[in-house]
Write a protein that holds these residues in place. Structure first.
Motif, PDB file in Angstrom:
ATOM      1  N   SER A   2     -37.459 -22.788  33.604  1.00  0.00           N
ATOM      2  CA  SER A   2     -38.839 -23.032  33.173  1.00  0.00           C
ATOM      3  C   SER A   2     -38.980 -24.476  32.756  1.00  0.00           C
ATOM      4  CB  SER A   2     -39.172 -22.089  32.020  1.00  0.00           C
ATOM      5  OG  SER A   2     -40.456 -22.348  31.539  1.00  0.00           O
ATOM      6  N   PHE A 164     -42.006 -29.655  40.426  1.00  0.00           N
ATOM      7  CA  PHE A 164     -42.623 -28.324  40.425  1.00  0.00           C
ATOM      8  C   PHE A 164     -43.851 -28.359  41.324  1.00  0.00           C
ATOM      9  CE2 PHE A 164     -40.225 -27.933  36.505  1.00  0.00           C
ATOM     10  CZ  PHE A 164     -39.837 -26.605  36.523  1.00  0.00           C
ATOM     11  N   ASN A 174     -45.537 -18.329  37.096  1.00  0.00           N
ATOM     12  CA  ASN A 174     -44.801 -19.571  36.880  1.00  0.00           C
ATOM     13  C   ASN A 174     -44.842 -20.461  38.119  1.00  0.00           C
ATOM     14  OD1 ASN A 174     -43.587 -18.867  34.206  1.00  0.00           O
ATOM     15  ND2 ASN A 174     -42.816 -17.175  35.428  1.00  0.00           N
ATOM     16  N   ASP A 175     -44.765 -21.765  37.876  1.00  0.00           N
ATOM     17  CA  ASP A 175     -44.774 -22.718  38.981  1.00  0.00           C
ATOM     18  C   ASP A 175     -43.467 -22.633  39.774  1.00  0.00           C
ATOM     19  OD1 ASP A 175     -47.230 -23.575  38.072  1.00  0.00           O
ATOM     20  OD2 ASP A 175     -46.363 -25.091  36.743  1.00  0.00           O
ATOM     21  N   PHE A 177     -40.164 -24.160  41.282  1.00  0.00           N
ATOM     22  CA  PHE A 177     -39.217 -25.248  41.059  1.00  0.00           C
ATOM     23  C   PHE A 177     -38.755 -25.789  42.412  1.00  0.00           C
ATOM     24  CE2 PHE A 177     -34.816 -26.711  40.768  1.00  0.00           C
ATOM     25  CZ  PHE A 177     -34.893 -27.640  39.733  1.00  0.00           C
ATOM     26  N   TRP A 199     -35.275 -16.637  44.584  1.00  0.00           N
ATOM     27  CA  TRP A 199     -35.774 -16.371  43.234  1.00  0.00           C
ATOM     28  C   TRP A 199     -34.659 -15.643  42.493  1.00  0.00           C
ATOM     29  CZ3 TRP A 199     -41.459 -14.564  42.045  1.00  0.00           C
ATOM     30  CH2 TRP A 199     -41.707 -14.753  40.682  1.00  0.00           C
ATOM     31  N   LYS A 204     -36.971 -17.555  35.597  1.00  0.00           N
ATOM     32  CA  LYS A 204     -38.425 -17.395  35.489  1.00  0.00           C
ATOM     33  C   LYS A 204     -39.125 -17.955  36.714  1.00  0.00           C
ATOM     34  CE  LYS A 204     -40.173 -17.096  30.786  1.00  0.00           C
ATOM     35  NZ  LYS A 204     -40.896 -17.806  29.738  1.00  0.00           N
ATOM     36  N   ASN A 205     -38.645 -19.090  37.195  1.00  0.00           N
ATOM     37  CA  ASN A 205     -39.321 -19.798  38.281  1.00  0.00           C
ATOM     38  C   ASN A 205     -38.638 -19.555  39.620  1.00  0.00           C
ATOM     39  OD1 ASN A 205     -39.433 -21.427  35.662  1.00  0.00           O
ATOM     40  ND2 ASN A 205     -41.200 -22.193  36.776  1.00  0.00           N
TER      41      ASN A 205
END
Length: 715
Positions: A2, A164, A174-175, A177, A199, A204-205
């Motif tokens: 994140s 991002f 979430n954006d 990465f 993922w 999170k990203n």
């Protein structure tokens, strides 16, 4: 992974709610095995006597709730009946994700921790988790069966070591990465198309790589391409296919002409929008010996040039449709075909597929036939030029134009007498400067010249569908591509009836199909020119089913046709190309094609048509927000056009630009959403905001990234 580092959690005693959740999650994770209280406390790491006693009490309560069962004395097992379902995953940025089962039963909530990072629109397999009393059913994604979308559009936020993608649409919480070596030359502030490549389970990203740089955010070309990319639509044409098209010979051989009916000496013309270059239909007219009129509907013979299975055909099938954004057309076929070889340009011999009719003065069809033809258009009219002739009775080929208009009006009257519905809605158009900036908004209304063309195209489409589909009862109909439209949704019709009652209108919601459709037409006539016209016609359209392509013919409710297809626009719609090919095959005595294969082609075409329509709406929305962005603080008269639990949508009367008044800004009371009555109602003062209510608003914010206008109420 994140943007912000998570703070360290302090070690504290677990609350009762935490322990309950731990036990519930334990049974959900181990749904097939039985456990004693001792095994459960050990596996969950609870050692204190108080915690062990609490576990015993929790197990007793879960047993009472039917969440667990006791298959053998002293052993407990999840009461999950092992129910597995397949369907579609719907992701929400607020974490309230849902699963839509294929059987169209109720949606099931999927917590983010149980989502397996499924993406919006993915086909997934879930397991229903054991249900606790008083709680909604929850599920857990076990397997992602088919990815719907792996590419996303947004703006690059480039840091020193990584970047991002900040997305335009808020489908992901979430954006994305992007490692530095996967930027593909992208710079800070660039709009980019990014593919998610991984993922990790606990991250999170998602991690992505840049596929293409669309340009600098805010530039018109960039933003239009971003809209297309966002919907997974193509924004450029492959050069190798353009090159392939450029090698197609443009000569029409005497041998080819000899195979066709020759209409080159019959008066023929096209009527199209002022800026059109792809003329795929023309009309011919002449009077025949018995005083009747022979009208030819001539359609560009695209499949003469595009062979089934060649690279142009495969690209056309994949695209399925041309896309019409505010300022550009993204063609289904290469320009050499769409604007050149196949376009029915004036003073050039052109190959066509034609539906030819013999009509009397009352527009009764006495004969019809379908044939491959060669034509020579005498004149290219714009809709405005044709309208001028209709209104003044003066101009090129005025007698023929007026006769065609007279016949079209009579055909139209018969259609409505048979129960067709008249949805003549205006279209929003923009006047745009050389940089793509909208400088004014105007509305396009269908006039007689538009309706003239529409009526003969409808007639040709219907005739082709009847020719293939309307076979004697002792013969099997051959597989064909139909354009079908189901009956309106009964519940939505009831809601429409209830809604319009407050304006003093009525409609029939049951009875014969013809009576219901005539009742809808009467309503549309009544609201014409009234402030509530746009609102009521919009809700009436929402009550209708969507027209789609299918090999299973159920007729077309909105047009009141038993058989209907799309035959008249093969330059811009792939189903019309399929229809041309099937016609040729069957007229030559060929066997029926695979129903299953063509049904999947129909489904793809329907899906792409919907995506293209969504992209067109998004481009209009973008231009509306851009147009209003220099009008912040200005006051306008508007009408409430939509109501949700998060606010009111209002449409400005003079330009139809729609914005939202967030419910948080209605601070004089606590407002609740009444879905059944289309209104927000204040708890204390009982003030209501209802669909269709007039308002005075001022423009508060214009967010181009989200294509969103925010309004504020002016009291």
């Amino acid at each position: 992974m994140s943007k912000n580092k998570a703070p360290h959690k302090t070690d504290k005693r677990k609350s009762k709610a935490d322990i309950v959740n731990s036990v519930v999650n334990f049974f959900n994770r181990n749904s097939t095995e039985s456990f004693s209280p001792k095994q459960i406390t050990e596996k969950l790491g609870f050692k204190k006597p108080a915690e062990k006693q609490l576990i015993t009490n929790i197990l007793y309560n879960l047993l009472e709730d039917d969440f667990i069962v006791e298959p053998v004395r002293g052993k407990y097992k999840s009461n999950n009946r092992g129910l597995f379902l397949e369907g579609t995953f719907e992701r929400r940025s607020n974490g309230k994700n849902f699963f839509k089962p294929d059987d169209e039963s109720n949606n099931i909530f999927i917590a983010e921790r149980n989502s397996a990072h499924a993406m919006n629109g993915d086909r997934v397999k879930i397991q229903i988790l054991a249900k606790r009393k008083g709680r909604d059913t929850e599920g857990e994604v076990l397997e992602i069966l088919e990815r719907k979308q792996t590419t996303f559009v947004g703006t690059l936020d480039v840091q020193k070591q990584f970047a991002f993608l900040v997305m335009d649409s808020k489908i992901l919480a979430n954006d994305i990465f992007i490692p530095k070596d996967k930027l593909n030359g992208g710079k800070d502030g660039d709009k980019a198309l990014v593919e998610i490549v991984e993922w990790p389970q606990k991250a999170k990203n998602p991690i992505g790589k840049v596929l293409d740089i669309l340009g600098q955010a805010g530039e018109n070309n960039t933003e239009m391409n971003a809209i297309l990319a966002e919907f997974g639509l193509p924004y450029k044409y492959p050069e190798k296919i353009e090159a392939f098209a450029n090698k197609i010979p443009d000569e029409i051989t005497p041998e080819e002409i000899a195979k066709r009916e020759d209409f080159r000496n019959t008066l023929t013309f096209t009527i199209d929008p002022r800026d059109a270059k792809d003329f795929d239909d023309a009309l011919s007219i002449k009077q025949v010996k018995n005083g009747r009129w022979e009208v030819g509907v001539h359609i560009a013979d695209v499949t003469h040039y595009v062979q089934e299975g060649d690279i142009i055909d495969k690209e056309g099938e994949s695209r399925a449709t041309s896309i019409y954004l505010v300022d550009r057309t993204i063609p289904m076929l290469p320009e050499r075909l769409s604007n050149g070889l196949c376009s029915l340009r004036p003073h050039e011999d052109k190959l066509c597929y034609s539906a030819i009719f013999e009509l009397d003065d009352d527009a009764n069809i006495k004969k019809s036939r379908i044939a491959r033809t060669v034509i020579h258009s005498d004149r290219r009219f714009t809709y405005e030029e044709a309208q001028d002739i209709i209104e003044t009775g003066e101009g090129d080929y005025k007698d023929e134009m007026l006769k065609l208009n007279d016949l079209a009006k009579k055909l139209r009257t018969k259609r409505f007498d048979n129960g067709a519905i008249a949805f003549d809605r205006h279209e929003v158009r923009f006047e745009i400067d050389e940089k793509g900036k909208p400088i004014s908004v105007y509305f396009k209304y269908a006039k007689d010249s538009n309706k003239l063309i529409e009526e003969f195209m409808l007639l040709a489409n219907r005739t082709v569908a009847e020719f293939i589909g309307n076979v004697p009862k002792n013969k099997n109909a051959k597989t064909f591509v139909y354009r079908i439209h189901d009956l309106p949704n009964a519940e939505k019709m009831e809601n429409l009836s209830e809604f319009i009652r407050r304006f003093g209108y009525k409609i029939k919601v049951d009875g014969s199909k013809t009576n219901v459709s005539k009742s809808i037409n009467h309503l549309l006539d009544e609201v014409s020119g009234k402030p509530e016209e746009n609102l009521i016609s919009t809700i009436a359209i929402r009550a209708m089913a969507k027209a789609i392509y299918s090999t299973v013919n159920i007729g077309h409710y909105g047009l009141a046709f038993e058989y209907y297809t799309h035959f008249t626009s093969p330059i811009r719609r792939y189903p019309d190309m399929m229809v041309h090919r099937l016609l040729t095959r069957y007229m030559d005595g060929g066997r029926s094609v695979s129903k299953q294969l063509y049904e999947s082609k129909c489904e793809h075409s329907s899906e792409m048509e919907q995506l293209a329509a969504n992209a067109e709406r998004a481009s209009i929305k973008y231009k509306q927000v851009e147009y209003m962005s220099d009008k912040l603080g200005q006051v306008f008269d508007a009408v409430i056009s939509g109501i949700t639990e998060w606010g009111l949508y209002a449409e400005i009367n003079e330009n139809k630009c729609e914005g939202m008044i967030p419910i948080r800004d209605l601070d004089d009371d606590f407002y609740e959403f009444d879905e059944k009555n289309y209104c927000l109602r204040g708890r204390r003062n009982k003030r209501t905001y209802s669909l269709g209510d007039p308002l005075k608003i001022k423009v508060a914010r214009a967010n181009l990234e989200r294509k969103q206008l925010d309004f504020a109420l002016v009291e």
